[in-house]
Design a protein around this motif. Structure first.
Motif, PDB file in Angstrom:
ATOM      1  N   MET A   1       0.848  -1.171   0.000  1.00  0.00           N
ATOM      2  CA  MET A   1       0.000   0.000   0.000  1.00  0.00           C
ATOM      3  C   MET A   1       0.890   1.229   0.000  1.00  0.00           C
ATOM      4  N   GLY A   2       0.617   2.160  -0.892  1.00  0.00           N
ATOM      5  CA  GLY A   2       1.405   3.378  -0.972  1.00  0.00           C
ATOM      6  C   GLY A   2       1.081   4.337   0.147  1.00  0.00           C
ATOM      7  N   GLU A   3       1.935   5.339   0.332  1.00  0.00           N
ATOM      8  CA  GLU A   3       1.743   6.310   1.402  1.00  0.00           C
ATOM      9  C   GLU A   3       0.453   7.092   1.261  1.00  0.00           C
ATOM     10  N   ASN A   4      -0.018   7.308   0.050  1.00  0.00           N
ATOM     11  CA  ASN A   4      -1.226   8.082  -0.177  1.00  0.00           C
ATOM     12  C   ASN A   4      -2.497   7.244  -0.169  1.00  0.00           C
ATOM     13  N   SER A   5      -2.348   5.939  -0.043  1.00  0.00           N
ATOM     14  CA  SER A   5      -3.513   5.063  -0.027  1.00  0.00           C
ATOM     15  C   SER A   5      -4.091   4.990   1.374  1.00  0.00           C
ATOM     16  N   ALA A   6      -5.387   5.199   1.460  1.00  0.00           N
ATOM     17  CA  ALA A   6      -6.062   5.075   2.753  1.00  0.00           C
ATOM     18  C   ALA A   6      -6.437   3.617   2.968  1.00  0.00           C
ATOM     19  N   ALA A   7      -6.146   3.109   4.139  1.00  0.00           N
ATOM     20  CA  ALA A   7      -6.504   1.738   4.456  1.00  0.00           C
ATOM     21  C   ALA A   7      -8.016   1.637   4.619  1.00  0.00           C
ATOM     22  N   VAL A   8      -8.563   0.570   4.130  1.00  0.00           N
ATOM     23  CA  VAL A   8     -10.000   0.345   4.223  1.00  0.00           C
ATOM     24  C   VAL A   8     -10.293  -0.396   5.529  1.00  0.00           C
ATOM     25  N   ARG A   9     -11.216   0.155   6.305  1.00  0.00           N
ATOM     26  CA  ARG A   9     -11.596  -0.488   7.563  1.00  0.00           C
ATOM     27  C   ARG A   9     -12.390  -1.756   7.277  1.00  0.00           C
ATOM     28  N   PRO A  10     -12.125  -2.809   8.006  1.00  0.00           N
ATOM     29  CA  PRO A  10     -12.955  -4.011   7.859  1.00  0.00           C
ATOM     30  C   PRO A  10     -14.408  -3.674   8.198  1.00  0.00           C
ATOM     31  N   ARG A  11     -15.330  -4.303   7.490  1.00  0.00           N
ATOM     32  CA  ARG A  11     -16.759  -4.029   7.699  1.00  0.00           C
ATOM     33  C   ARG A  11     -17.497  -5.342   7.887  1.00  0.00           C
ATOM     34  N   PRO A  12     -18.536  -5.318   8.699  1.00  0.00           N
ATOM     35  CA  PRO A  12     -19.370  -6.517   8.789  1.00  0.00           C
ATOM     36  C   PRO A  12     -20.149  -6.694   7.498  1.00  0.00           C
ATOM     37  N   GLN A  13     -20.488  -7.934   7.192  1.00  0.00           N
ATOM     38  CA  GLN A  13     -21.357  -8.183   6.042  1.00  0.00           C
ATOM     39  C   GLN A  13     -22.773  -7.808   6.445  1.00  0.00           C
ATOM     40  N   LEU A  14     -23.402  -6.968   5.679  1.00  0.00           N
ATOM     41  CA  LEU A  14     -24.725  -6.475   6.012  1.00  0.00           C
ATOM     42  C   LEU A  14     -25.809  -7.306   5.326  1.00  0.00           C
ATOM     43  N   THR A  15     -25.692  -8.624   5.505  1.00  0.00           N
ATOM     44  CA  THR A  15     -26.652  -9.558   4.929  1.00  0.00           C
ATOM     45  C   THR A  15     -27.161 -10.492   6.020  1.00  0.00           C
ATOM     46  N   GLY A  16     -28.258 -11.161   5.751  1.00  0.00           N
ATOM     47  CA  GLY A  16     -28.792 -12.156   6.673  1.00  0.00           C
ATOM     48  C   GLY A  16     -29.080 -11.567   8.050  1.00  0.00           C
ATOM     49  N   MET A  17     -28.943 -12.391   9.077  1.00  0.00           N
ATOM     50  CA  MET A  17     -29.216 -11.955  10.444  1.00  0.00           C
ATOM     51  C   MET A  17     -28.259 -10.862  10.892  1.00  0.00           C
ATOM     52  N   THR A  18     -27.013 -10.927  10.448  1.00  0.00           N
ATOM     53  CA  THR A  18     -26.049  -9.886  10.793  1.00  0.00           C
ATOM     54  C   THR A  18     -26.506  -8.554  10.218  1.00  0.00           C
ATOM     55  N   GLY A  19     -26.977  -8.563   8.981  1.00  0.00           N
ATOM     56  CA  GLY A  19     -27.500  -7.350   8.363  1.00  0.00           C
ATOM     57  C   GLY A  19     -28.694  -6.799   9.116  1.00  0.00           C
ATOM     58  N   GLU A  20     -29.555  -7.689   9.607  1.00  0.00           N
ATOM     59  CA  GLU A  20     -30.711  -7.247  10.389  1.00  0.00           C
ATOM     60  C   GLU A  20     -30.253  -6.569  11.680  1.00  0.00           C
ATOM     61  N   PHE A  21     -29.281  -7.164  12.363  1.00  0.00           N
ATOM     62  CA  PHE A  21     -28.749  -6.575  13.596  1.00  0.00           C
ATOM     63  C   PHE A  21     -28.239  -5.157  13.330  1.00  0.00           C
ATOM     64  N   TYR A  22     -27.427  -4.995  12.291  1.00  0.00           N
ATOM     65  CA  TYR A  22     -26.856  -3.679  11.986  1.00  0.00           C
ATOM     66  C   TYR A  22     -27.906  -2.695  11.467  1.00  0.00           C
ATOM     67  N   ALA A  23     -28.971  -3.173  10.841  1.00  0.00           N
ATOM     68  CA  ALA A  23     -30.055  -2.281  10.417  1.00  0.00           C
ATOM     69  C   ALA A  23     -30.732  -1.657  11.637  1.00  0.00           C
ATOM     70  N   HIS A  24     -30.895  -2.432  12.698  1.00  0.00           N
ATOM     71  CA  HIS A  24     -31.474  -1.885  13.937  1.00  0.00           C
ATOM     72  C   HIS A  24     -30.535  -0.842  14.552  1.00  0.00           C
ATOM     73  N   PRO A  77      -1.240   0.444  16.462  1.00  0.00           N
ATOM     74  CA  PRO A  77      -2.162  -0.050  15.445  1.00  0.00           C
ATOM     75  C   PRO A  77      -1.921  -1.524  15.122  1.00  0.00           C
ATOM     76  N   LEU A  78      -3.004  -2.277  15.108  1.00  0.00           N
ATOM     77  CA  LEU A  78      -2.934  -3.685  14.726  1.00  0.00           C
ATOM     78  C   LEU A  78      -3.429  -3.892  13.301  1.00  0.00           C
ATOM     79  N   HIS A  79      -3.914  -2.806  12.698  1.00  0.00           N
ATOM     80  CA  HIS A  79      -4.421  -2.819  11.329  1.00  0.00           C
ATOM     81  C   HIS A  79      -4.189  -1.413  10.776  1.00  0.00           C
ATOM     82  N   PRO A  80      -3.816  -1.284   9.514  1.00  0.00           N
ATOM     83  CA  PRO A  80      -3.510   0.041   8.965  1.00  0.00           C
ATOM     84  C   PRO A  80      -4.651   1.059   9.032  1.00  0.00           C
ATOM     85  N   ALA A  81      -5.888   0.610   9.184  1.00  0.00           N
ATOM     86  CA  ALA A  81      -7.016   1.541   9.243  1.00  0.00           C
ATOM     87  C   ALA A  81      -7.315   2.032  10.656  1.00  0.00           C
ATOM     88  N   PHE A  82      -6.638   1.471  11.643  1.00  0.00           N
ATOM     89  CA  PHE A  82      -6.894   1.825  13.041  1.00  0.00           C
ATOM     90  C   PHE A  82      -5.651   2.453  13.662  1.00  0.00           C
TER      91      PHE A  82
END
Length: 146
Positions: A1-24, A77-82
């Motif tokens: 990853m280059g210096e100008n690249s922003a790291a992408v934060r991990p995201r939960p999958q917003l599908t199924g029951m997990t998606g329902e939880f995050y919709a609430h 930081p344990l991940h480049p986005a955090f």
């Protein structure tokens, strides 16, 4: 990853029951599953009750209150986005019983304590995603946690 690249934060999958939880969460409500048969609360979302094996359940709103039962402070930081360290990772036990891995929004990470009473406050990430987070709740008594 280059210096100008922003790291992408991990995201939960917003599908199924997990998606329902995050919709609430995005709607500003902390709802978790509750068995329709034995009335046990459960988190993380799953199709079958661990208490009675029923596959009948509903999403029910919690009191949105809880207590910090354990925490850790991340110093590096344990991940480049955090990279905004230090930050606290906490486990909150809801008044209903289930525990959530989350964060506290309104405190210096080094001042967060086990037993601190907290209340739900959704953390808006973007137009699609809000995360469950908490703030200290001075209206609740502090708890002794064993």
């Amino acid at each position: 990853m280059g210096e100008n690249s922003a790291a992408v934060r991990p995201r939960p999958q917003l599908t199924g029951m997990t998606g329902e939880f995050y919709a609430h969460i995005a709607a500003g409500e902390l709802r978790i599953q509750r068995c329709s048969e034995c009335k046990a609360w459960r988190h993380i979302p799953r199709p079958v009750c661990a208490e009675c094996a029923s596959d009948s359940w509903t999403w029910e709103r919690t009191t949105e209150r809880g207590t910090i039962v354990t925490l850790t402070i991340t110093e590096r930081p344990l991940h480049p986005a955090f990279t905004d360290t230090p930050y606290a990772i906490v486990v909150v036990q809801l008044a209903e019983g289930p525990r959530l891995l989350t964060t506290i929004l309104d405190a210096n990470p080094r001042e967060i304590r086990v037993g601190t009473a907290v209340r739900f406050e959704p953390l808006r990430v973007d137009d699609e995603l809000s995360l469950p987070a908490f703030v200290a709740d001075p209206d609740q008594p502090q708890q002794a946690v064993s």
